[in-house]
Write an enzyme that holds these catalytic residues in place. Structure first.
Site, PDB file in Angstrom:
ATOM      1  N   CYS A 198       0.161   4.773  11.478  1.00 19.62           N
ATOM      2  CA  CYS A 198       0.564   5.773  12.467  1.00 19.62           C
ATOM      3  C   CYS A 198       2.001   5.594  12.941  1.00 19.62           C
ATOM      4  O   CYS A 198       2.516   6.439  13.672  1.00 19.62           O
ATOM      5  CB  CYS A 198      -0.384   5.738  13.671  1.00 19.62           C
ATOM      6  SG  CYS A 198      -0.203   4.243  14.663  1.00 19.62           S
ATOM      7  N   CYS A 236      -3.922  -2.349  15.121  1.00 22.89           N
ATOM      8  CA  CYS A 236      -2.922  -1.466  15.732  1.00 22.89           C
ATOM      9  C   CYS A 236      -3.462  -0.869  17.035  1.00 22.89           C
ATOM     10  O   CYS A 236      -4.512  -0.228  17.035  1.00 22.89           O
ATOM     11  CB  CYS A 236      -2.555  -0.360  14.752  1.00 22.89           C
ATOM     12  SG  CYS A 236      -1.519   0.891  15.488  1.00 22.89           S
ATOM     13  N   ASP A 285       1.119  -9.034   5.873  1.00 19.01           N
ATOM     14  CA  ASP A 285       2.054  -8.905   4.750  1.00 19.01           C
ATOM     15  C   ASP A 285       1.848  -7.616   3.959  1.00 19.01           C
ATOM     16  O   ASP A 285       2.810  -6.988   3.518  1.00 19.01           O
ATOM     17  CB  ASP A 285       1.921 -10.113   3.832  1.00 19.01           C
ATOM     18  CG  ASP A 285       2.300 -11.402   4.542  1.00 19.01           C
ATOM     19  OD1 ASP A 285       3.227 -11.357   5.371  1.00 19.01           O
ATOM     20  OD2 ASP A 285       1.663 -12.438   4.287  1.00 19.01           O
ATOM     21  N   GLU A 301      13.215  -5.636  -0.283  1.00 20.92           N
ATOM     22  CA  GLU A 301      14.239  -5.832   0.738  1.00 20.92           C
ATOM     23  C   GLU A 301      15.523  -6.358   0.095  1.00 20.92           C
ATOM     24  O   GLU A 301      15.464  -7.112  -0.869  1.00 20.92           O
ATOM     25  CB  GLU A 301      13.766  -6.857   1.768  1.00 20.92           C
ATOM     26  CG  GLU A 301      12.611  -6.402   2.604  1.00 20.92           C
ATOM     27  CD  GLU A 301      11.949  -7.583   3.281  1.00 20.92           C
ATOM     28  OE1 GLU A 301      12.327  -7.885   4.412  1.00 20.92           O
ATOM     29  OE2 GLU A 301      11.055  -8.194   2.678  1.00 20.92           O
ATOM     30  N   CYS A 333       3.212  -0.144  12.322  1.00 20.62           N
ATOM     31  CA  CYS A 333       1.918   0.192  11.723  1.00 20.62           C
ATOM     32  C   CYS A 333       2.166   1.166  10.583  1.00 20.62           C
ATOM     33  O   CYS A 333       2.802   2.200  10.771  1.00 20.62           O
ATOM     34  CB  CYS A 333       1.004   0.816  12.771  1.00 20.62           C
ATOM     35  SG  CYS A 333      -0.457   1.576  12.057  1.00 20.62           S
ATOM     36  N   ASP A 390       6.892  -7.140  -0.565  1.00 19.70           N
ATOM     37  CA  ASP A 390       7.291  -7.905   0.616  1.00 19.70           C
ATOM     38  C   ASP A 390       7.456  -9.367   0.214  1.00 19.70           C
ATOM     39  O   ASP A 390       6.639  -9.911  -0.516  1.00 19.70           O
ATOM     40  CB  ASP A 390       6.222  -7.779   1.710  1.00 19.70           C
ATOM     41  CG  ASP A 390       6.619  -8.536   2.971  1.00 19.70           C
ATOM     42  OD1 ASP A 390       7.787  -8.452   3.363  1.00 19.70           O
ATOM     43  OD2 ASP A 390       5.750  -9.220   3.548  1.00 19.70           O
ATOM     44  N   CYS A 442      -3.692   3.223  16.618  1.00 16.05           N
ATOM     45  CA  CYS A 442      -4.706   3.958  15.870  1.00 16.05           C
ATOM     46  C   CYS A 442      -5.923   3.095  15.525  1.00 16.05           C
ATOM     47  O   CYS A 442      -6.895   3.582  14.961  1.00 16.05           O
ATOM     48  CB  CYS A 442      -4.109   4.542  14.598  1.00 16.05           C
ATOM     49  SG  CYS A 442      -3.560   3.280  13.439  1.00 16.05           S
TER      50      CYS A 442
HETATM   51 ZN   LIG Z   1      -1.448   2.480  13.910  1.00 18.02          ZN
END
Ligand SMILES: [Zn+2]
Length: 391
Positions: A325, A341, A351, A269, A322, A185, A344
């Site tokens: 999940c 999150c 990052d 990317e 996330c 990233d 979950c």
């Molecule tokens: Zn999650």
């Protein structure tokens, strides 16, 4: 496979003068042929081919006798370069080729491999019309010489970049495996962040160099234009620019080497470098230049080593998803460095989570059977590498 070997060269006074003339003539021919092409198109929409322009060089030589004093192969190569810049403009939408100025640009000329040679046993380059030029042989190479690019940096030093066909085939890329893949990233606070949790901070070392450049520029502006003192300060500034570039280069090579040593497959990317460099914030633009350079180095080094380099869409939602999940957190703002999150309950470093998603997306493009999220709902557990292939 083509490889370039760069050496410092030491032309004598007479050779320096000849090189200076060659640089000048190359710039002249570049600008002249670009102008001819531009005018031809503007007046009656004729598109001149490269060969039309090479023919024009012959007539230019009759008009400007001094063009005959420099190696003809360099002048041909110039038309070639100009043509490439021109074709790039049409193909990839890069900027229209610019006229080369006499000031501040790095000077270069290119000798074809047929008329020049690298005499490795006596550490000399043989260049047409220039003669034998000593070079610092810090490594040897085996292969057929394609061409030699001679450059003079802003600090006055000369270098030769010898492009060689090594005759060695590039190794076949190894199969992609999740366990040897790393997502990268491009961060805001850090230079890059990898999916296995490593953060490489932004380079700061050039800040001192920048300060010294700024101070000298102030001195320079106070001196009279055209004075010897001003020229001396200018040279000092140029030396610092070269130093800064080398510092950045070293940093990039170090990062690329570390990344390639530790992973077989890299996912990053796809950047719009051209658009990004236009960013006017200085620190930001340095970072962009570094990213662009990192991408370039990774691209050719992974080819040499048989590593895989995968690019994913730069608009892919890597930050807000996330990695555990797949929950899409649309409330995440730029200032949130970490988040929990709601789906979950996993605690994420912003990052690292993005890097893990980049890795997953890269693998998904190659291994369609992979189910991206481990989804076992273990709180605090990040992307589990072993689960990618089995789930
Ligand atoms: Zn999650």
């Amino acid at each position: 496979m083509h490889k370039a070997f760069k050496y410092r060269i030491y032309p004598n006074k007479a050779q320096q003068a000849l090189l200076e003339a060659t640089f000048g003539c190359c710039r002249f021919v570049y600008n002249k042929t670009l102008d001819i092409r531009k005018t031809a198109y503007e007046t009656d929409k004729t598109r001149l081919s490269k060969f039309d322009l090479i023919k024009k060089v012959t007539s230019l030589k009759d008009e400007f006798e001094w063009l005959k004093d420099v190696p003809a192969t360099c002048l041909q190569q110039v038309v070639d370069n100009m043509d490439k810049a021109y074709q790039n403009f049409f193909k990839s939408g890069k900027g229209y080729p610019k006229f080369k100025t006499k000031h501040r640009s790095r000077k270069s000329c290119c000798f074809s491999g047929q008329r020049s040679d690298v005499l490795q046993d006596i550490s000399c380059l043989k260049l047409s019309k220039i003669g034998l030029v000593k070079y610092k042989k810090d490594r040897a190479f085996v292969g057929i010489l394609r061409h030699i690019v001679i450059t003079q940096e802003n600090d006055g030093k000369y270098y030769a970049s010898c492009v060689v066909e090594t005759g060695v085939e590039a190794p076949k890329p190894q199969p992609v495996e999740a366990s040897t893949t790393v997502g990268i990233d491009l961060g805001l606070k850090d230079f890059i962040i990898t999916s296995d949790g490593h953060k490489i901070p932004n380079p700061r070392f050039y800040a001192t160099v920048d300060r010294r450049i700024a101070r000298l520029q102030k001195h320079e502006s106070r001196e009279q234009k055209g004075s010897k003192r001003r020229a001396r300060i200018r040279l000092k500034i140029n030396k610092l620019y070269v130093k800064k570039r080398n510092l950045i280069k070293n940093f990039i090579y170090h990062v690329a080497k570390t990344l390639l040593r530790e992973s077989q497959t890299l996912v990053m990317e796809d950047l719009n470098i051209v658009g990004m460099v236009k960013n006017h914030k200085l620190a930001k633009s340095i970072q962009n230049i570094c990213w662009g350079e990192l991408r370039r180095v990774l691209e050719y080094k992974s080819k040499w080593l048989g590593h895989n380099l995968i690019f994913i869409d730069r608009w892919a939602p890597s930050t807000k998803t996330c990695s555990h999940c797949g929950f899409h957190n649309s409330t995440l703002t730029l200032s949130d460095r970490s988040w929990v999150c709601p789906g979950c309950g996993t605690h994420h470093d912003r990052d690292i989570n993005a890097a893990i998603n980049i890795k997953r997306m890269g693998l998904e493009t190659l291994l369609p059977a992979v189910s991206g999220f481990d989804g076992r709902g273990e709180v605090g557990c990040n992307f589990d590498e072993a689960s990618i292939c089995t789930v």
